[in-house]
Every structure is written in structure tokens, then in C-alpha cells.
Design an enzyme around this catalytic site. Sequence first.
Site, PDB file in Angstrom:
ATOM      1  N   CYS A  21       3.555 -51.699 -16.083  1.00  0.00           N
ATOM      2  CA  CYS A  21       2.856 -52.574 -16.307  1.00  0.00           C
ATOM      3  C   CYS A  21       1.509 -52.299 -16.293  1.00  0.00           C
ATOM      4  O   CYS A  21       0.811 -51.817 -15.357  1.00  0.00           O
ATOM      5  CB  CYS A  21       3.035 -53.963 -15.487  1.00  0.00           C
ATOM      6  SG  CYS A  21       2.275 -55.385 -16.565  1.00  0.00           S
ATOM      7  N   ARG A 120       7.753 -62.275 -26.185  1.00  0.00           N
ATOM      8  CA  ARG A 120       6.996 -62.456 -24.949  1.00  0.00           C
ATOM      9  C   ARG A 120       5.615 -62.144 -24.728  1.00  0.00           C
ATOM     10  O   ARG A 120       4.958 -62.698 -24.384  1.00  0.00           O
ATOM     11  CB  ARG A 120       8.014 -61.829 -23.781  1.00  0.00           C
ATOM     12  CG  ARG A 120       7.402 -62.058 -22.440  1.00  0.00           C
ATOM     13  CD  ARG A 120       8.166 -61.126 -21.426  1.00  0.00           C
ATOM     14  NE  ARG A 120       7.494 -61.225 -20.057  1.00  0.00           N
ATOM     15  CZ  ARG A 120       8.200 -60.906 -19.080  1.00  0.00           C
ATOM     16  NH1 ARG A 120       9.234 -60.241 -19.166  1.00  0.00           N
ATOM     17  NH2 ARG A 120       7.382 -60.836 -17.978  1.00  0.00           N
TER      18      ARG A 120
END
Length: 204
Positions: A21, A120
Site C-alpha cells: 500500500c 473502492r
Amino acid sequence: MFLAENGADFVKIGIGGGSICITREQKGIGRGQATATIEVAKARDEYYQKTGIYVPICSDGGIVHDYHITLALAMGADFVMLGRYFARFDESPSNKVIINGNYMKEYWGEGSSRARNWQRYDLGGKAGMSFEEGVDSYVPYAGHLHDNVAITISKVVHTMCNCGVLSIPELQEKAKITLVSAVTVQESGAHDVTVKNASVSYKS
């Protein structure tokens, strides 16, 4: 509190702590996973004291080594997300490849171009991501799930034994977590020796 008051079954903690991430790097939001877990666990316990409703919390991100699981539990998590952990095994759906002579497994973030999970990660307006929040990467291949999970659980159990506890709630109550120096981290592994059957020397 918003999620708890609206009937959430559990609350997942973690923005940018995962190994794949890059949300923090891209958007400048998020905080250290340990701090976030400790603070949300405190809020969970206060909410339980006030309402009698216990909302479990899941620590998502930052787990590379087995002992990180025990740390997350000690900090207040009821359970953990293990994306990187499971990505390494035969049972994960990604390809096994050879990189520089080593077996690796492919692993990518939901916010990467490869995943294209724009529903998302995009702020709306068009069917596509404005920018990436995850990377496309590899993790070291680790064999079968069954063999590794048994070792991981054994490590968690033995660490709990070292803390003198028999359950996760007892671990959260009795475990002592402290900041350590860079030297302490170095001394936590082999150092000042040449390990047998290894090609490197460990020095401080």
C-alpha cells in the site's frame, strides 16, 4: 464510534500500513499501525463499558514477521489481516515465478493498476482510478499453507506462554509493550558472530 453506533460487526484498522500500500505516500493520510491499533482498542473498550456492546477490531497492515501478529493482538486487536502472509503460499491464486534465482509469488494491492479496483479507490465521476494507491510486487515463496500456519500458531502460543497468559484478552491485559532503540532491534537477531553454513557475518 460512527461505525460502532451504526451496528458494525467489527472495525478494521489501517490506512497505508500494508506492504503493497502506498496510500500514505500518495495522499499523506494514515498513521502508524501500532498507534492506530492501541487508540482504537481504547475507544472500543470505552464503548463497551458505556453500552455493553463489544465491537471487535481487526488490525490490517504491517505484519511481515510472525511475531507481528502477537504484537497486534497484545495492542488490542481481536484478529488480524494477513494479505502478505497468505500470498506466499502454494494455495494463493497468484503465479509462482523465479526472480534472480529465487522462487517468488506475485502480490499486488487493490489500489494498483493491475487490480484496477476503481470502485473502492476512485472518488467518483469516471470508471477508472485517478492514481495508484498500491504496487505490483513479489513476495518470497514459502511452500504449503498447512506447514507454515502450524509454525506461526506455535510462535504465537509460545510468546503468550512467555507472557504468562492463556488467552488473547489476558495477553492484552498483561503484555508490556515498550519502545526500543535501533541498537536493541539489531541485538534482537544474531550479531557479532559468523553463523555456521551462512555466507554472511553478523556484526554490530
